[in-house]
Design a protein around this motif. Structure first.
Motif, PDB file in Angstrom:
ATOM      1  N   VAL A 151       0.835  -1.204   0.000  1.00  0.00           N
ATOM      2  CA  VAL A 151       0.000   0.000   0.000  1.00  0.00           C
ATOM      3  C   VAL A 151       0.868   1.251   0.000  1.00  0.00           C
ATOM      4  CG1 VAL A 151      -1.684   1.345   1.315  1.00  0.00           C
ATOM      5  CG2 VAL A 151      -1.981  -1.121   1.075  1.00  0.00           C
ATOM      6  N   VAL A 152       1.903   1.278   0.833  1.00  0.00           N
ATOM      7  CA  VAL A 152       2.783   2.448   0.889  1.00  0.00           C
ATOM      8  C   VAL A 152       3.419   2.704  -0.473  1.00  0.00           C
ATOM      9  CG1 VAL A 152       4.957   3.302   1.841  1.00  0.00           C
ATOM     10  CG2 VAL A 152       3.230   2.342   3.365  1.00  0.00           C
ATOM     11  N   HIS A 153       3.936   1.675  -1.110  1.00  0.00           N
ATOM     12  CA  HIS A 153       4.560   1.844  -2.424  1.00  0.00           C
ATOM     13  C   HIS A 153       3.549   2.342  -3.451  1.00  0.00           C
ATOM     14  CE1 HIS A 153       8.691  -0.167  -2.220  1.00  0.00           C
ATOM     15  NE2 HIS A 153       8.283  -0.039  -0.973  1.00  0.00           N
ATOM     16  N   ALA A 154       2.322   1.822  -3.386  1.00  0.00           N
ATOM     17  CA  ALA A 154       1.294   2.266  -4.325  1.00  0.00           C
ATOM     18  C   ALA A 154       0.964   3.738  -4.121  1.00  0.00           C
ATOM     19  CB  ALA A 154       0.036   1.413  -4.165  1.00  0.00           C
ATOM     20  N   LEU A 155       0.868   4.175  -2.872  1.00  0.00           N
ATOM     21  CA  LEU A 155       0.556   5.578  -2.590  1.00  0.00           C
ATOM     22  C   LEU A 155       1.653   6.503  -3.098  1.00  0.00           C
ATOM     23  CD1 LEU A 155      -0.902   5.276   1.035  1.00  0.00           C
ATOM     24  CD2 LEU A 155      -2.152   5.978  -1.013  1.00  0.00           C
ATOM     25  N   TRP A 156       2.911   6.139  -2.830  1.00  0.00           N
ATOM     26  CA  TRP A 156       4.021   6.994  -3.267  1.00  0.00           C
ATOM     27  C   TRP A 156       4.108   7.043  -4.790  1.00  0.00           C
ATOM     28  CZ3 TRP A 156       6.491  10.550  -0.618  1.00  0.00           C
ATOM     29  CH2 TRP A 156       6.468  10.472   0.771  1.00  0.00           C
ATOM     30  N   SER A 157       3.726   5.977  -5.455  1.00  0.00           N
ATOM     31  CA  SER A 157       3.788   5.984  -6.918  1.00  0.00           C
ATOM     32  C   SER A 157       2.710   6.875  -7.525  1.00  0.00           C
ATOM     33  CB  SER A 157       3.639   4.555  -7.460  1.00  0.00           C
ATOM     34  OG  SER A 157       2.313   4.078  -7.285  1.00  0.00           O
ATOM     35  N   LEU A 158       1.682   7.214  -6.737  1.00  0.00           N
ATOM     36  CA  LEU A 158       0.606   8.070  -7.225  1.00  0.00           C
ATOM     37  C   LEU A 158       0.906   9.554  -7.061  1.00  0.00           C
ATOM     38  CD1 LEU A 158      -2.471   6.117  -5.792  1.00  0.00           C
ATOM     39  CD2 LEU A 158      -1.748   6.231  -8.178  1.00  0.00           C
ATOM     40  N   MET A 159       1.968   9.877  -6.375  1.00  0.00           N
ATOM     41  CA  MET A 159       2.332  11.287  -6.202  1.00  0.00           C
ATOM     42  C   MET A 159       2.460  11.960  -7.575  1.00  0.00           C
ATOM     43  SD  MET A 159       2.955  12.482  -3.036  1.00  0.00           S
ATOM     44  CE  MET A 159       4.464  13.436  -2.866  1.00  0.00           C
ATOM     45  N   PRO A 160       2.031  13.235  -7.722  1.00  0.00           N
ATOM     46  CA  PRO A 160       1.612  14.152  -6.662  1.00  0.00           C
ATOM     47  C   PRO A 160       0.112  14.243  -6.456  1.00  0.00           C
ATOM     48  CG  PRO A 160       1.998  15.387  -8.651  1.00  0.00           C
ATOM     49  CD  PRO A 160       2.248  13.943  -8.987  1.00  0.00           C
ATOM     50  N   ALA A 161      -0.685  13.456  -7.170  1.00  0.00           N
ATOM     51  CA  ALA A 161      -2.134  13.620  -7.080  1.00  0.00           C
ATOM     52  C   ALA A 161      -2.793  12.305  -6.675  1.00  0.00           C
ATOM     53  CB  ALA A 161      -2.690  14.101  -8.415  1.00  0.00           C
ATOM     54  N   LEU A 162      -3.201  12.185  -5.414  1.00  0.00           N
ATOM     55  CA  LEU A 162      -3.908  10.999  -4.968  1.00  0.00           C
ATOM     56  C   LEU A 162      -5.377  11.112  -5.376  1.00  0.00           C
ATOM     57  CD1 LEU A 162      -2.504  10.510  -1.348  1.00  0.00           C
ATOM     58  CD2 LEU A 162      -1.623   9.611  -3.492  1.00  0.00           C
ATOM     59  N   PRO A 163      -5.953  10.045  -5.922  1.00  0.00           N
ATOM     60  CA  PRO A 163      -7.350  10.098  -6.381  1.00  0.00           C
ATOM     61  C   PRO A 163      -8.346   9.968  -5.229  1.00  0.00           C
ATOM     62  CG  PRO A 163      -6.436   7.930  -6.812  1.00  0.00           C
ATOM     63  CD  PRO A 163      -5.310   8.760  -6.256  1.00  0.00           C
ATOM     64  N   ILE A 164      -8.424  10.997  -4.389  1.00  0.00           N
ATOM     65  CA  ILE A 164      -9.304  10.970  -3.222  1.00  0.00           C
ATOM     66  C   ILE A 164     -10.671  11.521  -3.606  1.00  0.00           C
ATOM     67  CG2 ILE A 164      -9.666  11.884  -0.898  1.00  0.00           C
ATOM     68  CD1 ILE A 164      -6.634  11.964  -0.574  1.00  0.00           C
ATOM     69  N   SER A 165     -11.710  10.806  -3.238  1.00  0.00           N
ATOM     70  CA  SER A 165     -13.066  11.238  -3.543  1.00  0.00           C
ATOM     71  C   SER A 165     -13.417  12.471  -2.720  1.00  0.00           C
ATOM     72  CB  SER A 165     -14.060  10.124  -3.232  1.00  0.00           C
ATOM     73  OG  SER A 165     -15.386  10.614  -3.237  1.00  0.00           O
ATOM     74  N   PRO A 166     -13.890  13.545  -3.349  1.00  0.00           N
ATOM     75  CA  PRO A 166     -14.295  14.733  -2.585  1.00  0.00           C
ATOM     76  C   PRO A 166     -15.582  14.503  -1.796  1.00  0.00           C
ATOM     77  CG  PRO A 166     -14.818  15.022  -4.917  1.00  0.00           C
ATOM     78  CD  PRO A 166     -14.047  13.731  -4.802  1.00  0.00           C
ATOM     79  N   ASP A 167     -16.294  13.443  -2.110  1.00  0.00           N
ATOM     80  CA  ASP A 167     -17.575  13.189  -1.436  1.00  0.00           C
ATOM     81  C   ASP A 167     -17.403  12.574  -0.058  1.00  0.00           C
ATOM     82  OD1 ASP A 167     -18.957  14.131  -3.681  1.00  0.00           O
ATOM     83  OD2 ASP A 167     -18.861  12.147  -4.634  1.00  0.00           O
ATOM     84  N   ASP A 168     -16.551  11.534   0.020  1.00  0.00           N
ATOM     85  CA  ASP A 168     -16.430  10.840   1.305  1.00  0.00           C
ATOM     86  C   ASP A 168     -14.978  10.659   1.755  1.00  0.00           C
ATOM     87  OD1 ASP A 168     -15.559   8.964  -0.506  1.00  0.00           O
ATOM     88  OD2 ASP A 168     -17.114   7.480  -0.065  1.00  0.00           O
ATOM     89  N   GLY A 169     -14.023  11.247   1.030  1.00  0.00           N
ATOM     90  CA  GLY A 169     -12.627  11.170   1.460  1.00  0.00           C
ATOM     91  C   GLY A 169     -11.983   9.825   1.262  1.00  0.00           C
TER      92      GLY A 169
END
Length: 483
Positions: A151-169
């Motif tokens: 999970v950590v590696h996947a998150l860092w590979s998504l930098m700089p824009a994490l696909p976070i939903s504005p509706d529920d975070g």
């Protein structure tokens, strides 16, 4: 004339206590399987001195890399994470990168001193900040679990824009769409900001790059415990490197180097002896973590409400010197005196003999930050976990343990980075969670059965007649041409 077969394994850990202890565990495995091999552990002078004292039975060689902390703006004698607050770790991270030329020269000397055939039997096992070099076999050892690492590696590979939903975070990982996270589980805060200019970000991206330049990835986990996480790691690495689960590598009492006396430890254990079996809550947030002052007050007040026995390895709260003197003002007035008077609780300032506490019959549950070493130590002793993750992959350890195994209940969620939002523990929630884990209900009985199953699974991984980790270790050694 045939050249002499030479087996030389070089171990290069990162200077954090969990990392150093993990590499001692790897060294023990290698010594059992490769009794005639040369094992050399490489580090800076103070780390070598400490490790030498705890490895006398391993026949380890040591190689010192020159390191002067003051040349990197570090305090005198600072050669490990235990000497710094969390926010200053990046200073040590960057300083350790300066060791690369000296390490490179050492490996080059090993290779050139052997015959060309024997050189293939020089194998480097290192933390992720050391890349493959000079054609030697190379493996990265991860002291964390598989799911958390993936999970950590996947998150860092998504930098700089994490696909976070504005509706529920929430966030669904594109690489692993079955994994859904909430933004409160993302740490450090700079991941949310997408800040590429941050020094810590730059360092971690360099580490991720090195981690893909290897022949193998050793993981401190068990195949049966983390099938999902291991599959995620294998998908992410593809054909770049094989993944080998060789855990659990659980510390021994003398691996920590903690400056506690036998008398101190005996006092703690004698108090446990006075408590009923499976009645005590053990609380510790690890050697380098702590909680905020208001969280400390809330937790203490909640313990007063529950009336349950507790043993709390306590350190100064966030914003103060974690290695400094603990002040009574950080707890509700009279809290410790009430606990002592009723023989209901003990505050252990600084270090506690965690392995012996978790193995004690009186210990019923572990309120933990869920660092991976603490997780394995708890599960190996059949102790269910109450999770309060503070940073890094701890959030994902809790998620895996709760959702896949039912051996953990999350109490609170807070970052050890003051820039992040903090979900402060609610004193009214603590008794309910403790009842779920430690109570006399069908739910708590089920949790105890599940954690006993996991304990037996971890133990079974190292049985010589079919244990999964034994088999994986031997296959790894063959792949590295060491067996």
């Amino acid at each position: 004339m045939a050249s002499t077969r030479v087996q030389h394994v070089v171990l290069f850990p990162f200077p954090g206590q969990g990392h150093l202890a993990g590499f001692l565990g790897i060294a023990r495995l290698l010594r059992m399987e490769l009794p005639d091999a040369t094992l050399t552990l490489v580090s800076t002078p103070r780390n070598v001195a400490a490790l030498r004292a705890f490895s006398k039975s391993l026949s380890l060689n040591f190689h010192l890399l020159p390191f002067v902390p003051s040349e990197h703006g570090l305090p005198d004698g600072c050669e490990s994470c235990s000497s710094l607050p969390v926010q200053a770790f990046v200073n040590l991270f960057e300083a350790f990168e300066s060791l690369e030329p000296a390490f490179d020269a050492y490996i080059s000397g090993l290779v050139s001193s052997e015959t060309s055939t024997a050189a293939a039997e020089v194998c480097v096992i290192a933390d992720g900040f050391v890349a493959r070099r000079h054609g030697c076999a190379h493996a990265v050892f991860l002291s964390c679990g598989a799911f958390g690492t993936a999970v950590v590696h996947a998150l860092w590979s998504l930098m700089p824009a994490l696909p976070i939903s504005p509706d529920d975070g929430t966030l669904r990982l594109p690489q692993h769409p079955e994994v859904v996270l909430h933004q409160s589980q993302i740490s450090p805060a700079l991941l949310l900001r997408g800040d590429h200019s941050d020094r810590g970000t730059a360092f971690l991206h360099r580490v991720l790059h090195h981690g893909h330049r290897t022949d193998a990835v050793l993981v401190n986990t068990v195949a049966e415990l983390e099938p999902t996480g291991l599959d995620m790691m294998r998908r992410a690495l593809g054909d770049k490197a094989a993944v080998w689960p060789v855990g659990p590598l659980v510390r021994r009492d003398n691996d920590s180097g903690a400056a506690t006396s036998e008398a101190h430890d005996d006092d703690v254990l004698r108090w446990l002896d006075t408590q009923r079996p499976a009645s005590v809550l053990y609380i510790s947030f690890g050697s380098q973590n702590t909680i905020q002052p208001q969280q400390m007050v809330e937790l203490a007040a909640a313990l007063d409400l529950t009336g349950r026995p507790f043993l709390w390895a306590i350190r100064p709260p966030l914003g103060f010197d974690i290695a400094g003197e603990f002040r009574d003002e950080w707890l509700p007035e009279g809290f410790e005196a009430r606990a002592k008077a009723s023989n209901r609780g003990v505050l252990v300032r600084g270090w506690a003999p965690q392995l012996r506490i978790l193995a004690h019959r009186a210990t019923a549950a572990f309120l933990s930050h869920c660092g991976w070493n603490s997780v394995l130590e708890s599960l190996s002793n059949g102790v269910p976990i109450i999770g309060w993750p503070l940073g890094a992959e701890q959030f994902y350890n809790v998620k895996m343990l709760a959702e896949e195994w039912g051996v953990c209940v999350e109490l609170a969620r807070g970052s050890n980075n003051t820039e992040s939002s903090v979900d402060a523990v609610q004193r009214s929630k603590v008794p309910k969670v403790l009842g779920t884990v430690m109570g006399d209900t069908p739910e708590s009985a089920m949790m105890r059965r599940r954690v006993a199953e996991v304990r037996d699974m971890l133990k079974g991984a190292w049985t010589e007649d079919g244990g999964s980790s034994w088999e994986v270790l031997r296959e790894f050694l063959k792949a590295m041409r060491l067996q």
